[in-house]
Design a protein around this motif. Structure first.
Motif, PDB file in Angstrom:
ATOM      1  N   THR A  86     -22.866  20.026  77.718  1.00  0.00           N
ATOM      2  CA  THR A  86     -23.991  19.505  76.928  1.00  0.00           C
ATOM      3  C   THR A  86     -24.893  20.637  76.462  1.00  0.00           C
ATOM      4  OG1 THR A  86     -23.955  17.402  78.135  1.00  0.00           O
ATOM      5  CG2 THR A  86     -25.973  17.968  76.961  1.00  0.00           C
ATOM      6  N   GLY A  87     -25.196  21.577  77.366  1.00  0.00           N
ATOM      7  CA  GLY A  87     -26.032  22.713  76.985  1.00  0.00           C
ATOM      8  C   GLY A  87     -25.391  23.547  75.889  1.00  0.00           C
ATOM      9  N   ILE A  88     -24.088  23.819  76.010  1.00  0.00           N
ATOM     10  CA  ILE A  88     -23.388  24.594  74.983  1.00  0.00           C
ATOM     11  C   ILE A  88     -23.387  23.846  73.655  1.00  0.00           C
ATOM     12  CG2 ILE A  88     -21.145  25.531  74.314  1.00  0.00           C
ATOM     13  CD1 ILE A  88     -20.595  26.053  77.269  1.00  0.00           C
ATOM     14  N   LEU A 207     -24.985   9.951  67.251  1.00  0.00           N
ATOM     15  CA  LEU A 207     -25.077  11.405  67.414  1.00  0.00           C
ATOM     16  C   LEU A 207     -24.791  12.121  66.094  1.00  0.00           C
ATOM     17  CD1 LEU A 207     -25.112  14.098  68.985  1.00  0.00           C
ATOM     18  CD2 LEU A 207     -22.752  13.624  69.656  1.00  0.00           C
ATOM     19  N   LEU A 208     -23.718  11.737  65.408  1.00  0.00           N
ATOM     20  CA  LEU A 208     -23.342  12.390  64.153  1.00  0.00           C
ATOM     21  C   LEU A 208     -24.394  12.191  63.072  1.00  0.00           C
ATOM     22  CD1 LEU A 208     -21.261  13.880  62.395  1.00  0.00           C
ATOM     23  CD2 LEU A 208     -20.190  11.660  61.959  1.00  0.00           C
ATOM     24  N   ILE A 209     -24.820  10.955  62.894  1.00  0.00           N
ATOM     25  CA  ILE A 209     -25.795  10.652  61.842  1.00  0.00           C
ATOM     26  C   ILE A 209     -27.150  11.262  62.163  1.00  0.00           C
ATOM     27  CG2 ILE A 209     -26.964   8.813  60.582  1.00  0.00           C
ATOM     28  CD1 ILE A 209     -23.980   9.168  59.967  1.00  0.00           C
ATOM     29  N   ALA A 237     -24.994  13.587  73.414  1.00  0.00           N
ATOM     30  CA  ALA A 237     -23.901  14.480  73.810  1.00  0.00           C
ATOM     31  C   ALA A 237     -23.572  14.313  75.291  1.00  0.00           C
ATOM     32  CB  ALA A 237     -24.281  15.926  73.502  1.00  0.00           C
ATOM     33  N   ALA A 238     -24.590  14.226  76.132  1.00  0.00           N
ATOM     34  CA  ALA A 238     -24.354  14.044  77.565  1.00  0.00           C
ATOM     35  C   ALA A 238     -23.643  12.725  77.838  1.00  0.00           C
ATOM     36  CB  ALA A 238     -25.674  14.105  78.324  1.00  0.00           C
ATOM     37  N   SER A 239     -24.032  11.668  77.136  1.00  0.00           N
ATOM     38  CA  SER A 239     -23.372  10.370  77.310  1.00  0.00           C
ATOM     39  C   SER A 239     -21.916  10.438  76.884  1.00  0.00           C
ATOM     40  CB  SER A 239     -24.118   9.300  76.506  1.00  0.00           C
ATOM     41  OG  SER A 239     -23.500   8.039  76.634  1.00  0.00           O
TER      42      SER A 239
END
Length: 364
Positions: A86-88, A207-209, A237-239
């Motif tokens: 997630t961090g990356i 996430l994308l939108i 992203a984490a989910s």
């Protein structure tokens, strides 16, 4: 079924009884019951989920032989893998969005003659101070307009048209494809961490939108920032990573962590990475989680370490991307050449002690 206090599970056993067994007797029978199914818009019973997590860890450690040692370690490292990925991801996404916003913003004024995908700074890099940049041309020069009035009209028309087009595109994407990406996202993240089930808010489509709409909205010139949206992006992203490589649910269904308590802590740690990328400060991300998200949740030392590592990884990745090409995490940086003296530490320490004393005097 939300399983509030006093209600029954699928076997007719009160949830309060499950909680007492998980807390007092350490019973793992709660894991043999049918997994809780939380529907969209329902609330999570955190007492029940905390009992599930404790019973789950107890069952992992009670396995015979080497499995009782390796299985808990593997599950822990899977969660750490989710946070590191997630961090990356957030670091790369934040840097990419900065580059995209710079290009779209400069596109309203002109374009680079030898590479249309270069913004003005990249197009004119390598020139000495004060040297004219012939590779970057305005739209009026591109259309060979020489009159002053004509140049002003063309520049104004292109600037306004592209700005409106960017803003309209962002609004259309949100309206028709991801309604949950419509604003900052921080209030919803706080609601999710409090127990409100809102799975669509963390979907891959959102996430994308959210990322694309953020770049278009900022490039259009609207008065908004990326801090809140990046927190939303981090949690999305984490989910996503949690559903791919994280521990699965007790009934084996994909898309859920081992239990909601574990998922909650992962999302809370991931949320800090967005602030760390926006401001280039890992500690700032942790303080954001402590002050703005849930002070009770972040009082857990283990969660604070997870949040710091996630924020540090995100900031390090952003530094590697170097979106501004100046080796800095943020565009603006305050520097000073004035040296401080040791006696100045005394009043600073006094202010810190006074601040702590004031906080202790104020009611909770």
């Amino acid at each position: 079924m939300t399983g509030p206090s006093g209600s029954l599970d699928e076997n007719g056993i009160p949830f309060d009884e499950w909680v007492r067994n998980g807390e007092m007797g350490g019973s793992t029978d709660i894991l043999d019951s049918k997994a809780m199914c939380y529907t969209e818009g329902s609330s999570i019973d955190w007492m029940y989920e905390e009992a599930v997590e404790r019973a789950h860890h107890q069952r992992l450690k009670s396995q015979p032989g080497l499995r009782g040692v390796l299985t808990p370690m593997i599950e822990t490292w899977r969660l750490w893998a989710v946070l590191i990925l997630t961090g990356i991801f957030v670091g790369y996404t934040g840097g990419t969005l900065d580059v995209l916003v710079a290009w779209l913003s400069d596109l309203r004024m002109g374009l680079c003659t030898y590479g249309y995908l270069y913004n003005q700074s990249a197009c004119c890099s390598g020139l000495d101070a004060g040297e004219a940049c012939g590779e970057w041309v305005t739209w009026s020069a591109r259309f060979n307009i020489h009159s002053t009035a004509g140049q002003a009209l063309v520049q104004c028309f292109v600037y306004v048209s592209l700005a409106v087009g960017f803003a309209t595109s962002a609004a259309a994407l949100v309206q028709f494809y991801a309604p949950y990406a419509f604003h900052t996202g921080i209030p919803e993240i706080k609601a999710i961490l409090s127990g409100y089930v809102l799975d669509e808010f963390l979907s891959p489509g959102t996430l994308l939108i959210k990322a694309l709409g953020l770049a278009l909205a900022v490039a259009s010139g609207l008065s908004l920032g990326k801090e809140g949206p990046l927190v939303h992006v981090s949690c999305c992203a984490a989910s996503l990573f949690l559903s791919l490589i994280g521990p699965k649910s007790r009934d084996g269904s994909p898309g859920r962590s081992q239990n909601e308590s574990q998922r909650r802590k992962t999302l809370a740690a991931a949320a800090t990475a967005g602030v760390a990328v926006a401001f280039g400060s890992p500690l700032g991300g942790v303080l954001f989680g402590l002050e703005e998200l849930d002070s009770t949740l972040f009082s857990n030392e283990q969660l604070m370490w997870r949040a710091f590592v996630t924020s540090a990884v995100a900031a390090t990745t952003l530094s590697y991307v170097d979106p501004f090409g100046i080796g800095k995490l943020v565009l603006f940086q305050v520097t000073t050449s004035q040296q401080w003296r040791q006696f100045e530490l005394v009043p600073w320490l006094g202010l810190g002690v006074a601040g702590v004393g004031f906080l202790n005097l104020t009611p909770d």
